[in-house]
Every structure is written in C-alpha cells, then in structure tokens.
Design a protein around this motif. Structure first.
Motif, mmCIF file in Angstrom:
data_model
loop_
_atom_site.group_PDB
_atom_site.id
_atom_site.type_symbol
_atom_site.label_atom_id
_atom_site.label_comp_id
_atom_site.label_asym_id
_atom_site.label_seq_id
_atom_site.Cartn_x
_atom_site.Cartn_y
_atom_site.Cartn_z
ATOM 1 N N LEU A 175 0.825 -1.209 0.000
ATOM 2 C CA LEU A 175 0.000 0.000 0.000
ATOM 3 C C LEU A 175 0.859 1.258 0.000
ATOM 4 C CD1 LEU A 175 -2.713 1.449 0.194
ATOM 5 C CD2 LEU A 175 -2.601 1.181 2.688
ATOM 6 N N ILE A 176 1.884 1.314 0.851
ATOM 7 C CA ILE A 176 2.689 2.537 0.921
ATOM 8 C C ILE A 176 3.473 2.741 -0.367
ATOM 9 C CG2 ILE A 176 4.770 1.535 1.967
ATOM 10 C CD1 ILE A 176 5.002 3.992 3.717
ATOM 11 N N SER A 177 3.854 1.669 -1.047
ATOM 12 C CA SER A 177 4.554 1.811 -2.323
ATOM 13 C C SER A 177 3.608 2.259 -3.433
ATOM 14 C CB SER A 177 5.218 0.490 -2.712
ATOM 15 O OG SER A 177 4.246 -0.496 -3.007
ATOM 16 N N LYS A 178 2.323 1.934 -3.288
ATOM 17 C CA LYS A 178 1.341 2.298 -4.312
ATOM 18 C C LYS A 178 0.912 3.762 -4.198
ATOM 19 C CE LYS A 178 -0.203 -0.299 -6.724
ATOM 20 N NZ LYS A 178 0.107 -0.704 -8.115
ATOM 21 N N ILE A 179 0.811 4.281 -2.979
ATOM 22 C CA ILE A 179 0.250 5.624 -2.800
ATOM 23 C C ILE A 179 1.311 6.696 -2.559
ATOM 24 C CG2 ILE A 179 -1.883 4.653 -1.878
ATOM 25 C CD1 ILE A 179 -0.972 5.444 0.918
ATOM 26 N N LEU A 287 -9.880 -2.752 4.645
ATOM 27 C CA LEU A 287 -9.969 -4.156 4.232
ATOM 28 C C LEU A 287 -9.198 -4.331 2.936
ATOM 29 C CD1 LEU A 287 -13.776 -4.732 4.953
ATOM 30 C CD2 LEU A 287 -11.835 -4.690 6.538
ATOM 31 N N ASN A 288 -8.128 -5.103 3.005
ATOM 32 C CA ASN A 288 -7.231 -5.251 1.859
ATOM 33 C C ASN A 288 -7.404 -6.617 1.188
ATOM 34 O OD1 ASN A 288 -5.207 -4.579 0.055
ATOM 35 N ND2 ASN A 288 -3.563 -5.270 1.407
ATOM 36 N N LYS A 289 -6.932 -6.696 -0.052
ATOM 37 C CA LYS A 289 -6.951 -7.908 -0.883
ATOM 38 C C LYS A 289 -8.363 -8.324 -1.248
ATOM 39 C CE LYS A 289 -2.594 -9.503 1.156
ATOM 40 N NZ LYS A 289 -1.839 -10.655 1.696
ATOM 41 N N LEU A 290 -9.245 -7.324 -1.461
ATOM 42 C CA LEU A 290 -10.610 -7.652 -1.854
ATOM 43 C C LEU A 290 -10.690 -8.165 -3.286
ATOM 44 C CD1 LEU A 290 -12.731 -4.828 -0.180
ATOM 45 C CD2 LEU A 290 -12.639 -7.241 0.410
ATOM 46 N N ASP A 291 -9.596 -8.007 -4.055
ATOM 47 C CA ASP A 291 -9.580 -8.579 -5.401
ATOM 48 C C ASP A 291 -9.534 -10.097 -5.384
ATOM 49 O OD1 ASP A 291 -7.025 -8.045 -4.226
ATOM 50 O OD2 ASP A 291 -6.110 -8.749 -6.091
ATOM 51 N N SER A 315 -12.591 -0.323 1.579
ATOM 52 C CA SER A 315 -12.284 -1.576 0.897
ATOM 53 C C SER A 315 -11.322 -1.271 -0.239
ATOM 54 C CB SER A 315 -13.558 -2.220 0.348
ATOM 55 O OG SER A 315 -14.481 -2.453 1.387
ATOM 56 N N ILE A 316 -10.160 -1.922 -0.227
ATOM 57 C CA ILE A 316 -9.155 -1.629 -1.235
ATOM 58 C C ILE A 316 -8.483 -2.909 -1.720
ATOM 59 C CG2 ILE A 316 -8.635 0.590 -0.126
ATOM 60 C CD1 ILE A 316 -5.912 -0.705 0.697
ATOM 61 N N SER A 317 -7.736 -2.756 -2.788
ATOM 62 C CA SER A 317 -6.779 -3.758 -3.227
ATOM 63 C C SER A 317 -5.457 -3.022 -3.424
ATOM 64 C CB SER A 317 -7.216 -4.434 -4.533
ATOM 65 O OG SER A 317 -6.179 -5.260 -5.029
ATOM 66 N N ALA A 318 -4.541 -3.181 -2.479
ATOM 67 C CA ALA A 318 -3.267 -2.470 -2.565
ATOM 68 C C ALA A 318 -2.468 -2.906 -3.782
ATOM 69 C CB ALA A 318 -2.454 -2.705 -1.287
ATOM 70 N N LEU A 319 -2.700 -4.129 -4.238
ATOM 71 C CA LEU A 319 -1.928 -4.654 -5.364
ATOM 72 C C LEU A 319 -2.237 -3.923 -6.659
ATOM 73 C CD1 LEU A 319 0.121 -6.776 -6.245
ATOM 74 C CD2 LEU A 319 -1.798 -8.316 -6.722
ATOM 75 N N ASN A 320 -3.529 -3.757 -6.961
ATOM 76 C CA ASN A 320 -3.886 -3.084 -8.220
ATOM 77 C C ASN A 320 -4.341 -1.631 -8.031
ATOM 78 O OD1 ASN A 320 -6.587 -3.192 -7.349
ATOM 79 N ND2 ASN A 320 -6.924 -5.175 -8.340
ATOM 80 N N GLY A 321 -4.354 -1.153 -6.778
ATOM 81 C CA GLY A 321 -4.684 0.245 -6.521
ATOM 82 C C GLY A 321 -6.160 0.549 -6.416
ATOM 83 N N GLU A 322 -7.011 -0.451 -6.505
ATOM 84 C CA GLU A 322 -8.456 -0.217 -6.437
ATOM 85 C C GLU A 322 -8.852 0.298 -5.049
ATOM 86 O OE1 GLU A 322 -12.655 -2.731 -6.876
ATOM 87 O OE2 GLU A 322 -10.718 -3.670 -7.331
ATOM 88 N N GLY A 323 -9.556 1.416 -5.023
ATOM 89 C CA GLY A 323 -10.039 2.001 -3.771
ATOM 90 C C GLY A 323 -9.025 2.854 -3.038
#
Length: 367
Positions: A175-179, A287-291, A315-323
């Motif tokens: 998450l920190i690398s994505k944002i 809430l992470n990894k909802l993908d 609700s987010i997906s840190a991997l693909n940046g959703e949310g």
C-alpha cells in the motif's frame, strides 16, 4: 544505511579555566596593582534537530562526547580563551531521556530546534576582581567550575501523519509503495519489513501527508514477540492509524471473515497492552486484498458486524490500486481539518486568535 532508533551516549562538558593571582611588574613601577585575568568558559555540548538525518546510527558507535576545558587566566589582564562548543546533530523526532532516572529532558520535533545537553563550566575569577580601596594587593582567585556530565538515552520517533498497522503480510508495504514515493522491500513471506519506512503522499501541488509503515505485529508483540513492538513507538506521533486487515484466505475451509476478525481483535489488544494512548488514537479500518474475494461487499458487512465497527471503513486492493484514491483523499481532508483545529488551539493559547467576522463571510447569501 542501517536504521537505528535508539542509542545511549555520555556527554561531558568542559571545565572552566582557573583564575590567576598576578601583579603588574614593569620597570619603574615597583608596586603595580593586580592584573590576574579570568579563566575561559568550558565547552558546552548542544543537540540540534536536523531533517536531513533519519537515523541514530552515528551514536551507536560514538558513545562518549567530551568538550575541551577552558584556558586558565594569565597576568597582564589576559583572560583565558573559551573552549569550542560541540553540536550533535540528531534526526527530527528524537526524544532525549536521562539514562539514570528515566526522566524525559527534551523532545526535538522541529527542524533546527537546539537544546543544551551539558553546559560548560564558568571560568574562575582572577585577582583583578578582588581589588578594593582596602585590599590593594589581593591574592584571591577562584578555580573554574566543573562542566555538566550526563548519561543520556536517545529515542527516535519518526514524524508521520498516518501510521500503518496490521499483521505481517497484510499488505502495508504494498500500500505505501502504491500511494507514495516509498519503495520498501515487498515479498510473499512474513516480516519482509525490518525497519520503519516513510512515504510522502502528494494529493496536489500544495497538499500532502506522510505515511509510516512499521514491521507487522503478531500476537504477544507487547511482551516482545516478533519485531513490531520494537517500532510501535514510531506510531505515537501519528494523527490516525490505518488498520489493514487481510480478508483473503488461501484455505477454503477457513471462513475469511472469522479469521480477519480474530486477527483484527489481536492487533487491537496488543495496542491496548502496549500503550493506552496509542490505543485511543483515531483508527480507520482498511480491508485489503478484496480482489481475491468473490463478494467484497458481503465480506465488508459481515466483518464490520463481527467487530461491531462504527468508525470509517474502506475496501481496497493495494496490489492493483483499487479504492486507494478514495482512501487518500479522505485522509487528506481529515488531516487538513485536524491541522486547522490544532492551529486554532495554538493561536488561542498564544492569544493571537481572531474569530472570523460573519459580516465578511462571502459564502453567505445576501439578506
């Protein structure tokens, strides 16, 4: 560079130079008066906060810092030279304790903030100061005073607006690398993060905030299990905590909601045991990894119900940046409001606060 957030040092300030007893002796002046000069001041040891330094590693090996003594006074009205001072540069966010009593002495949370760790001793007086109408040939002089000596413990608490909290592999580093601009190590095994990482999240040219990622917590962290307890202090300066919860489950026989709820409760309990003040900080549920979940909305509702959660939830997906965009915009707005409140309180305390005059409020309609 190795990250070091704790160090113990000893500081010894310089002793003041001694005064001197001396009399003027020149040809054709048989009874010259006193001309003994004062001793010089001993060196003082300062600490200054520097935002260009982010670790205490320099003090892990250089433990003793001793300033020089002042020079002794001399005859002919010559004063001894003062010893040079020593300035120790420490990261912004360093807290300094007395190692023997545990008392907190300083908290350097602003760039270029400067404090005295050990004051140098004052120089002694020469006999020049003791002359009077009744004491024309004084032989008194005073020795220089000893400098202060202290054993200090330095603790670094990083300055960040938002702290990431969660179990190992909850997705904090992703998450920190994505944002932000942080580039922590990311891998598919626990305890990938071994030291705190800071990242700047920029939402516009003039708006930004800082996020801190610490090693993941495990049950028993408050008693020393795992790595996270070593770095929990870095969350103490944050304004809000993001509690990341992994809602995916690789085992189909395990209900991901029940597992996520148990993990979340364990982390909250560790916070409460470690520091009640940290436990009371505002905390948002992420809430992470909802993908990797078939029905994200159902998981979200069930988990909030299981935790009896009433606060903000994302609700987010840190991997693909959703949310993640919605999350950082909400954080920025909340932080801006908190900063404004803090500034108003500071202005009120300083007596410089001026309430807005409703007559000049351009947001109100006429009439």
């Amino acid at each position: 560079m190795k990250f070091v957030d704790e160090a113990t040092i000893e500081v010894i300030a310089g002793k003041g130079g001694n005064g001197v007893s001396s009399f003027r002796r020149e040809k054709f002046i048989p009874k010259g008066g006193p001309d003994g000069g004062d001793g010089g001041r001993g060196g003082t040891i300062f600490a200054i906060a520097d935002r260009n330094i982010n670790t205490l590693v320099d003090f892990r090996y250089a433990r003793l810092h001793r300033a020089k003594n002042g020079e002794n006074g001399r005859g002919s009205d010559q004063y001894g030279a003062a010893a040079p001072d020593i300035t120790l540069r420490v990261p912004v966010g360093t807290t300094i304790f007395d190692a023997e009593t545990g008392e907190q002495l300083f908290d350097l949370d602003r760039h270029q903030e400067k404090v005295v760790l050990a004051a140098g001793g004052e120089g002694g007086l020469g006999n020049l100061h003791f002359k009077s109408s009744t004491n024309r040939a004084p032989r008194q002089w005073t020795p220089g005073k000893e400098g202060e000596q202290r054993k200090l413990r330095l603790e670094l608490k990083v300055l960040a607006d938002v702290g990431l909290l969660g179990l190992p592999n909850a997705g904090k580093s992703t998450l920190i690398s994505k944002i932000s601009n942080a580039r922590p190590k990311i891998a598919d095994y626990p305890f990938t993060t071994l030291h705190p990482n800071l990242g700047v999240v920029r939402t516009s040219e003039s708006r930004s905030f800082v996020v801190a990622d610490i090693p993941g917590l495990i049950e028993g962290a408050s008693e020393g299990a795992g790595l996270g307890h070593l770095f929990l202090r870095h969350l103490s300066r944050t304004r809000v905590l993001l509690h990341l919860v992994d809602v995916s489950s690789p085992d189909p026989e395990i209900d991901p909601v029940e597992q996520a709820a148990a993990d979340a409760r364990a982390i909250v309990e560790e916070l409460r045991r470690y520091d009640p003040a940290l436990y009371e900080k505002p905390r948002w549920l992420v809430l992470n990894k909802l993908d990797m979940v078939a029905d994200p909305e159902d998981v979200k509702q069930r988990l909030c119900k299981a935790l009896e959660w009433k606060g903000p939830v994302f609700s987010i997906s840190a991997l693909n940046g959703e949310g993640t965009q919605e999350l950082i915009w909400q954080l920025q707005d909340w932080l801006d409001a908190e900063r404004q409140k803090a500034q108003i309180e500071q202005d009120k305390a300083d007596g410089s606060y001026i309430a807005e005059d409703p007559r000049f409020d351009t947001t109100r309609g006429e009439g």
